[in-house]
Design a protein around this motif. Structure first.
Motif, PDB file in Angstrom:
ATOM      1  N   HIS A  26       0.799  -1.215   0.000  1.00  0.00           N
ATOM      2  CA  HIS A  26       0.000   0.000   0.000  1.00  0.00           C
ATOM      3  C   HIS A  26       0.834   1.268   0.000  1.00  0.00           C
ATOM      4  N   VAL A  61       1.256   2.663  -3.505  1.00  0.00           N
ATOM      5  CA  VAL A  61       0.081   2.900  -4.324  1.00  0.00           C
ATOM      6  C   VAL A  61      -0.257   4.384  -4.291  1.00  0.00           C
ATOM      7  N   MET A 120      -2.986  -3.356   6.373  1.00  0.00           N
ATOM      8  CA  MET A 120      -3.002  -2.833   5.010  1.00  0.00           C
ATOM      9  C   MET A 120      -2.281  -3.769   4.043  1.00  0.00           C
ATOM     10  N   ASP A 121      -1.233  -4.429   4.514  1.00  0.00           N
ATOM     11  CA  ASP A 121      -0.555  -5.412   3.666  1.00  0.00           C
ATOM     12  C   ASP A 121      -1.534  -6.521   3.264  1.00  0.00           C
ATOM     13  N   ASN A 180      -4.322  -5.072   0.843  1.00  0.00           N
ATOM     14  CA  ASN A 180      -3.891  -4.871  -0.537  1.00  0.00           C
ATOM     15  C   ASN A 180      -3.568  -6.183  -1.239  1.00  0.00           C
ATOM     16  N   GLU A 194      -7.359  -6.874  -2.164  1.00  0.00           N
ATOM     17  CA  GLU A 194      -7.789  -5.952  -3.222  1.00  0.00           C
ATOM     18  C   GLU A 194      -6.719  -4.881  -3.395  1.00  0.00           C
ATOM     19  N   PRO A 195      -5.835  -5.032  -4.374  1.00  0.00           N
ATOM     20  CA  PRO A 195      -4.742  -4.064  -4.557  1.00  0.00           C
ATOM     21  C   PRO A 195      -5.263  -2.656  -4.844  1.00  0.00           C
ATOM     22  N   GLY A 196      -4.551  -1.672  -4.318  1.00  0.00           N
ATOM     23  CA  GLY A 196      -4.865  -0.281  -4.606  1.00  0.00           C
ATOM     24  C   GLY A 196      -5.689   0.418  -3.547  1.00  0.00           C
ATOM     25  N   CYS A 197      -5.852  -0.181  -2.364  1.00  0.00           N
ATOM     26  CA  CYS A 197      -6.667   0.436  -1.317  1.00  0.00           C
ATOM     27  C   CYS A 197      -5.924   1.588  -0.635  1.00  0.00           C
ATOM     28  N   HIS A 215     -11.500   1.565  -1.610  1.00  0.00           N
ATOM     29  CA  HIS A 215     -10.818   1.311  -2.881  1.00  0.00           C
ATOM     30  C   HIS A 215     -11.368   2.317  -3.880  1.00  0.00           C
TER      31      HIS A 215
END
Length: 557
Positions: free
Chosen positions: A178, A181, A381-382, A385, A388-391, A415
């Motif tokens: 994260h 991103v 957060m790891d 993401n 759902e990548p990009g949070c 997201h």
């Protein structure tokens, strides 16, 4: 091909410098590629519906138009506004006139969305003069009609929001965690106001006053808070609120209260005759007799102790007291929590939640240092993401208000793509549970329809109130996970930052201009129309109060 959409989603020219969004890839196949490649377009989103905004962005992208972040940079301004007075809320009139008068030369144009629709449909850039949004011949008549319509300060602020946020386009999953991103501009923190912006400590509502974490009259406020808590424990909400307001007013007072300050203090908001008398008692005797009497009360001590257990509120605490319970040992016996109790998975049964909280009470009562809060947030957060990548996320609550140690952790996340945000809280909890990081879920709820009438106690966000176990030493912590849709992200952050009195007065300030505020959004009272601010600061701007740094929102004792 990369989309050229820039920061035209920003709410107004005044805020655009703080909302320049990054470019993001688009996988759409263009129906008429390149027909507007030489055009720079600014999309003024006021009076456009959610669907219209999304459609216009898609059409501009499909035609390879360069969507810019300011009307000053544009050749063409697309707007649904047809009246000067409304237009002036969003664009400087001098610029609007220069745009309008240059229609004949076609160097710039102020056009309706139909120009873009028809241009894309016909595969060529059509004459802008045929789609003038503010024709000279009709301008005065429309302006006169607009003046006849009722208007208000709240409607002016509300209308300047440009409708709701268009859905974010699909993005390629980032390779890194994260921290690498780059979120869309509307999810970035607002700029900090200039240091010379001063808040008035005599303002009527505490959401417009500075309330730091450490303040000069802390002992007095702590004494008055005993009386506030005693009223709250007995469900005397009106009296508890009166003490809470008085405490918030004294907290903002910038000097130590002495006998010389009595006259000035009596003029502060919500300092009536009763509170003034208690302040005098405190100044002359060093204590308040009623406070000392309350501190010695067996009932007050027992009710205060019971409500430190998760799941026990004032009503339950009084019921337990009436049944003869007085201590934690009594509670453990009543809820059948023995020394060897091992918490089990729950089904949101209130009694079982209380059993779990009692079994883990010694750990859950320990405060959490800031470094540990940040470490837990990073770990969560790891995992988020990965799901759902990009949070993006914000640590709210006392941590955000500057507390060196927190009782629990509140994490707001979202997201950029609304579809990806759906059920994100539940998916995150399942992953954390599988990883052995979440041991208990005390409450889990998904998104539900927005309740404009506020008939429900909870907001419409996804929430998971959990017990989290740290991987290094197995310490149990309370962690609340709150997922917001991207358009409600900043209202969620403000709502979950607190403090209690600050939030209460923020709702009153919104009410005074015809709006309702909560974590789910801002609603216009007369027609329940929702709007979604694109930054934290914009919420304050719409309501019409100065932006208050989170570290100055510590209005509770």
């Amino acid at each position: 091909m990369a989309s050229k959409r820039a920061s035209s989603r920003s709410p107004s020219p005044a805020l655009e410098s703080a909302h320049n969004s990054p470019q993001c890839p688009s996988k759409r196949t263009k129906s008429a590629p390149g027909i507007l490649a030489s055009h720079r377009i600014f999309i003024l989103q006021a009076k456009l519906s959610h669907t219209d905004i999304s459609e216009i962005f898609d059409l501009a992208d499909s035609a390879d138009a360069d969507v810019v972040g300011s009307p000053d940079e544009a050749d063409i301004v697309i707007t649904a506004i047809g009246m000067r007075k409304r237009l002036e809320r969003h664009i400087d009139w001098n610029l609007a006139v220069s745009v309008e008068l240059s229609l004949a030369s076609k160097r710039k144009a102020l056009v309706t969305p139909d120009w873009l629709r028809d241009s894309v449909a016909q595969g060529s850039s059509l004459p802008c003069a045929d789609y003038a949004a503010l024709p000279d011949l009709n301008l005065k008549e429309e302006e006169h009609q607009d003046e006849k319509r009722p208007s208000s300060k709240s409607e002016s602020r509300f209308t300047s929001l440009h409708g709701s946020l268009p859905p974010a386009r699909s993005q390629s999953p980032p390779r890194a965690a994260h921290a690498d991103v780059t979120p869309p501009a509307f999810l970035l923190p607002p700029p900090v106001p200039p240091p010379d912006v001063e808040l008035d400590h005599t303002a009527h509502l505490c959401c417009s006053r500075p309330s730091s974490l450490i303040y000069v009259n802390q002992p007095l406020c702590a004494a008055l808070d005993v009386l506030r808590r005693s009223r709250a424990l007995e469900s005397n909400e009106r009296s508890a609120l009166s003490y809470g307001r008085a405490i918030a007013s004294i907290k903002a007072f910038p000097r130590t209260i002495t006998a010389k300050e009595r006259g000035e203090v009596q003029k502060l908001p919500y300092i009536g005759a009763k509170i003034s008398k208690m302040i005098d008692e405190y100044l002359f005797h060093g204590h308040i007799p009623e406070v000392e009497e309350m501190r010695q009360s067996e009932r007050f001590k027992a009710l205060s102790l019971f409500t430190t257990v998760y799941g026990i509120g004032p009503t339950t605490a009084r019921t337990l007291y009436d049944r003869g319970l007085r201590s934690l040992r009594d509670l453990e016996a009543y809820y059948e929590v023995d020394t060897g109790f091992t918490p089990v998975e729950n089904n949101e049964s209130p009694d079982l939640n209380i059993r779990i909280a009692l079994g883990l009470r010694e750990e859950l009562m320990l405060t959490i240092p800031r470094k540990e809060v940040e470490a837990i947030h990073a770990t969560i957060m790891d995992h988020l993401n990965t799901v759902e990548p990009g949070c993006v996320s914000t640590i709210a609550g006392g941590y955000r208000r500057g507390k060196p140690e927190s009782n629990d952790i509140d994490i707001i996340f979202t997201h950029p793509n609304a579809k990806s945000a759906k059920n994100l809280c539940g998916r995150l909890v399942e992953r954390l549970r599988s990883a052995g990081l979440v041991t208990h879920v005390m409450h889990l709820s998904g998104f539900h329809e927005y309740d404009a009438l506020r008939t429900a106690q909870w907001d419409s966000l996804e929430k998971a109130l959990t017990v989290y176990r740290t991987p290094n030493n197995g310490q149990h912590r309370r962690v609340d996970l709150i997922c917001a849709l991207p358009e409600t992200y900043w209202t969620a952050v403000v709502g979950w930052t607190g403090a209690t009195m600050f939030q209460r007065d923020l709702r009153l300030a919104a009410k005074s201009v015809g709006l309702k505020f909560d974590s789910s959004g801002l609603t216009r009272r007369r027609d329940s129309r929702l709007t979604f601010p694109r930054s934290e600061k914009e919420i304050f701007d719409i309501i019409g109060i100065p932006w208050v740094n989170p570290t100055l929102r510590n209005t509770d004792a």
